[in-house]
Each structure stands twice: as structure tokens, then as C-alpha cells.
Design a protein around this motif. Sequence first.
Motif, PDB file in Angstrom:
ATOM      1  N   ASN A 498      44.192  37.339  32.937  1.00 37.14           N
ATOM      2  CA  ASN A 498      44.731  37.190  34.282  1.00 37.14           C
ATOM      3  C   ASN A 498      44.295  38.374  35.132  1.00 37.14           C
ATOM      4  O   ASN A 498      43.613  39.292  34.660  1.00 37.14           O
ATOM      5  CB  ASN A 498      46.263  37.084  34.255  1.00 37.14           C
ATOM      6  CG  ASN A 498      46.918  38.198  33.463  1.00 37.14           C
ATOM      7  OD1 ASN A 498      46.494  39.358  33.530  1.00 37.14           O
ATOM      8  ND2 ASN A 498      47.950  37.856  32.712  1.00 37.14           N
ATOM      9  N   GLU A 500      46.103  40.766  36.544  1.00 33.13           N
ATOM     10  CA  GLU A 500      46.729  42.044  36.211  1.00 33.13           C
ATOM     11  C   GLU A 500      45.999  42.739  35.071  1.00 33.13           C
ATOM     12  O   GLU A 500      45.748  43.958  35.120  1.00 33.13           O
ATOM     13  CB  GLU A 500      48.191  41.801  35.845  1.00 33.13           C
ATOM     14  CG  GLU A 500      49.042  41.322  37.017  1.00 33.13           C
ATOM     15  CD  GLU A 500      50.482  41.112  36.608  1.00 33.13           C
ATOM     16  OE1 GLU A 500      50.794  41.330  35.420  1.00 33.13           O
ATOM     17  OE2 GLU A 500      51.292  40.720  37.477  1.00 33.13           O
ATOM     18  N   THR A 501      45.626  41.994  34.046  1.00 30.79           N
ATOM     19  CA  THR A 501      44.905  42.596  32.919  1.00 30.79           C
ATOM     20  C   THR A 501      43.542  43.098  33.359  1.00 30.79           C
ATOM     21  O   THR A 501      43.082  44.171  32.934  1.00 30.79           O
ATOM     22  CB  THR A 501      44.756  41.567  31.787  1.00 30.79           C
ATOM     23  OG1 THR A 501      46.039  41.052  31.445  1.00 30.79           O
ATOM     24  CG2 THR A 501      44.121  42.198  30.559  1.00 30.79           C
ATOM     25  N   GLN A 503      42.724  44.182  36.272  1.00 27.65           N
ATOM     26  CA  GLN A 503      42.897  45.417  37.049  1.00 27.65           C
ATOM     27  C   GLN A 503      43.181  46.612  36.148  1.00 27.65           C
ATOM     28  O   GLN A 503      42.758  47.738  36.441  1.00 27.65           O
ATOM     29  CB  GLN A 503      44.035  45.218  38.051  1.00 27.65           C
ATOM     30  CG  GLN A 503      43.692  44.256  39.185  1.00 27.65           C
ATOM     31  CD  GLN A 503      44.845  44.026  40.125  1.00 27.65           C
ATOM     32  OE1 GLN A 503      45.990  44.315  39.795  1.00 27.65           O
ATOM     33  NE2 GLN A 503      44.539  43.494  41.314  1.00 27.65           N
ATOM     34  N   GLU A 504      43.869  46.377  35.049  1.00 27.57           N
ATOM     35  CA  GLU A 504      44.089  47.461  34.086  1.00 27.57           C
ATOM     36  C   GLU A 504      42.759  47.933  33.501  1.00 27.57           C
ATOM     37  O   GLU A 504      42.508  49.138  33.379  1.00 27.57           O
ATOM     38  CB  GLU A 504      45.011  46.972  32.976  1.00 27.57           C
ATOM     39  CG  GLU A 504      46.444  46.713  33.424  1.00 27.57           C
ATOM     40  CD  GLU A 504      47.289  46.147  32.298  1.00 27.57           C
ATOM     41  OE1 GLU A 504      46.741  45.996  31.179  1.00 27.57           O
ATOM     42  OE2 GLU A 504      48.479  45.854  32.520  1.00 27.57           O
TER      43      GLU A 504
END
Length: 594
Positions: A498, A500-501, A503-504
Motif C-alpha cells: 500500500n 503507507e508502506t 512511503q516508509e
Amino acid sequence: MILGTKRLFSFILLISVLILTPCKLEAQLLGGAKTTTEEPVKTPDDSLGRRTPQGTVNGFIKAIGDQNYLRASQYFMLSKRSYRKTSERIRIAKTFQQLLDQGGNFSPSSILSNKELGRIDDNLATGVDLVGNISTDKISIQLYLENQSDDSEPALWLFSAETIEAILAADISGEKTFLDRVLPNALKVRKLGNVPIGHWGVVVVMTVLTYLLSRLLIFVFIFLLQKIWKKADSEKGNAIIEAFTLPVQMYLTVILFVTLTQRMGISIIVRQRFSIIIITIGIVAFLILLWRLTDFVSMFTRSRMNNRGRASAVSAVLFLSRTMKVAIVVIGIIAILGIIGVDVTAGLAALGIGGIALALGAQKTIENFVGSVSLIADQPLRVGDYCRVDDIKGTVESIGMRSTTLRTPARSIVTIPNGQLSASKIENYAHRDRFIFNPIFGFRMETTPDQMRYLLVELRSLLYAHPSVLNTNPIVRFTGITADSLKVEITAYIEAINVETSQEVQEDLLLRMLDIIEKSGTSLAYPSQTLYMTRDTPVSNEKAAEVSKIVKKWKENNELQLPKFDPKRVEELKDSIKYPDEGSFDPNADETIF
């Protein structure tokens, strides 16, 4: 004498013209006379109703029902010699009735043409209509009607001469129908509606028997089907069998009734009266079949949509199912009205005009409904997807029959009509199989060539080594020298479930790249138009010298990974970085909390 008469007639005609002409001229000059339009000449009605094929057959049935065989003979095309003999005409009519009772059949009255031209959509010649047939063990006769008038005269439909000749040639001496042999004289003499009362009783009995026989046959067929078809006991198989059972039973009852009553010799008068009921039952059976198939398809489709989690499609299926049922009811009413003789042409025209007006008035509603159907069919987005529609970004919260709602990053709700949504450009981020990583670095102009080589190698090594970067050749290129910096462009793809992952991972890569840049001894360039009010940090000469030694060593050992990396080196670098980094919280660590 004849010559004198002609002269007298000519003189009278001349005087009439001279008298009437001034009156006409005066009327035209004064404007007092009004011209009258000629009304179209109306075709006189025929007392026997022979203007159409339908009227001829109905009139003939009524005549033989009243036992008025002389009147019935007026529906035949007879020679002048046969027409003069009353006894011959009565004999032909009685023979015709007897053949019809033994095995004859007329088309239902509603199917026969009620126009003076007759049917023009069949393969017969113009002015000829096939209205029935007689089929027994010995004979087979086609019953034709012919229009005896030309184009200038009113239509006159009669049974053709060929049909009458075939009837006269039929040998019916000594032949009796089954009912004539079985029924007692009391039931044959007493009549109801000009039909022996015994025939009415047999019709009632045959109705019950054919219904019970059809139920028995359907039961046996289902029993055999369950033995042969393995899926008959499943939910889907039971639904299919149940959908077909009642309509097939109704059809089978009608077929058995028509066949048996014709073979038993039921009067043609009774069978012709029951023809409308039989066709109505057939139409109703077909409509019931369509209704039940609609329910089955709707139930099966909704079950599949629920299993796939497509809640928005369920509402569309329900709407289409209800629309189909309304159409079935409307078509059924129109068909039944047409069968019983009601002229539905005006009603259909009004319905068409009303439909056009309704479509124009509900244009936006219909557009949104069509848009929702296309969204459900194509599935460019689903509930929970993060997407962009034109310039609006947000997460899909619901897909309705009229509109779709998106929740934006600002937590506001945007409602978009489905008609507009289906015509918009939709970018769905939820269906991405990878996330692009595309930073562009600008290094200071003081960066040495060896420092640039070091940066290119180490940055690419980082991308090869990171486990969350897709195993495709990443691009790290020195792409140009601008007015204020040395430009390096990086292109790679991050594997993540996804946003969020991804962006990490992107955050981790950028931090590691900053470490590499700091280690190289150079730094990122500031835009030239920026005014610095602080002391500039000088370039580290020691680090620059150290980096030069490293690059020199690479060159001496033929290990400079430019312009391409050695595949062996790529394999050594793969997944050599620990991610997350040392000291980071690992949610997957096996820790037991007491």
C-alpha cells in the motif's frame, strides 16, 4: 325515332349547361358560395362479415353453429351450377363441418388477419391466406381463403375453389368420431350453445385429465432427471428445475388438451371458442417462465456479487431484475389484450410517446443509471480504492445507483454523479503493483568527477542491495549540468502492499542516500537565487582525497561499476542491507509479553 331522341337529349343537356353556368360565375364573383371537399367513399359493410379473413372464418363458424348451412355455403367459392343447387350447397357445408369435427383446426381468431388485404408477411400469393387444416388418417387438406374482388372493389374473402374441391373429394361415408360412437343419444341430442351437451362435459373431463396427466409426466421426468443429472439435488439445480416446472406443465397440459380433443371429435365450434383461452394460457406460461428465470439469474448473480464483496453491484442487479419484471408484465398485458381482440396500436403509440417524454424528462437520471451500470461492469474503481477523478483525490466510500462518494484527504465527502464519473478520466492508485521512486538530486558545482563517480556507484549499489526495491535494473544517471548544480536522476520501483508502506521504504532510501552523499564529501546544491546569510561550509578536502583513493583503487582493480554494474557484483549486493535498519522497531519480532 332513335335519332330524334338523341337530338332531344342533346338539346336538354345544352339548356342545362347554359342555365347553370351563370349561377356558378355569379357565385364565384360574389364570393357567396363555398367549395365543399369530397369525402372519401366508405366501403359498404358486408352483412356476412366477409371483408377480412377473420370475419369470414368467424361468420362461417357462427353459421354452422346455428345450423344455417345455406348461409354457411355463402362463404364458399362455388361454381354457378353448384350455387343454384340449394341441396348441394347444404351438403358441402355439412361435409365441411363433419371433416372439421373429425380432425380439422382453424387458426385462433386473434391470429387471423382483420385487414382487407389479408396477411402480406407469409409466403403465399397476395389475396390468399392459410387459415387452418384438416388432418385425419385418410386425408390432409389445407384450408385457404381467397379475395375474390379486384383493387377497385371491396374485399370479399371466400374459401378457395381448391379447398372446396378437396372437401367434396373426401370420402366420409360411414366414418364417425369417437364421441359419436361413445356418447349416448341423450347427450348428443340435447344442445348448449348449438353444441351437444356431451361435448361440453367431455371438455371439462379432458381439462382435468390432461392436467393430472401432465403433472404425472412432469413428476416422472424430474425423477429421471435427478437420477441422471448429478447436480439436480444442488441449490442451483433445484432452482432451475423449479423455474421450469410450472410453465412446462402448463404447456404440456395445453398440448395434450388440443391433441386429445381434436382426436376425439370435439365440435370445431367448441374448440374454436377455446382457442383464445389456450393461446392465453400459453402466453401466461411463457411469462411465468421469464419471471422465474429472472428471479433465478438475479439470485445467482447477487450470491456471486456478495461472495466477491461487490456490494454496489447487488443494488444494480436488483434494479435490473425489477425493471425486467415490469417489462414482462407490460408485454404480457399487451399480448393478452391483442389475443382477445383489443386494438393495442393506439395504446402502443401513446406508450411510445409517453416513454419518449419520460426519457427526455429523466435524461440525467437515465444517464446516471447507465453510468452506474458501466462502472459496475468495467470496475475502474471499487469501494476502498484510493483514486483520482479529474482533479479530485480520495478514497471511494460507496458506489450507488445515482452517484459515487469519495472521501478526500481533508476528510470531506465529494459526491460525483455516475454519468459524469463514467465519462471522466479515473486514475486508480489502489491497483498499482509497484510504486515509483524518482528523486532528482542537484549537487554542488564544486563536486569533483571522482566524487560524482563514487555517488553514482554507491547510490545504485544501495538500490540493488535494498530488499524492498524491485529486482529490475534501477537507473542512476548523471543527466546534466544546470546553472547552479550537477543533476543526478534516480528511477526505481518499490515493492509494497500500500501507499503507507511505500512511503516508509522511500523514507529509508532517502536517509541512506543522504548518508552516502555526506560520506562522499560533497553536498546538495542550493538554488542559485537563494541568498545565504550564514557562513558557507567548505568542501572537505580530506574526504575528497579519500574518495579519490577509493575510485583510483576501483580503476586499478577494474572494479569501477560504470557505466554498467558487474552482474556478479549485483548478486553480491542483493538483499545485503538490513531493513528496517538497526535500532528500528520490528513489529514482526517474536516477543512474548507476560
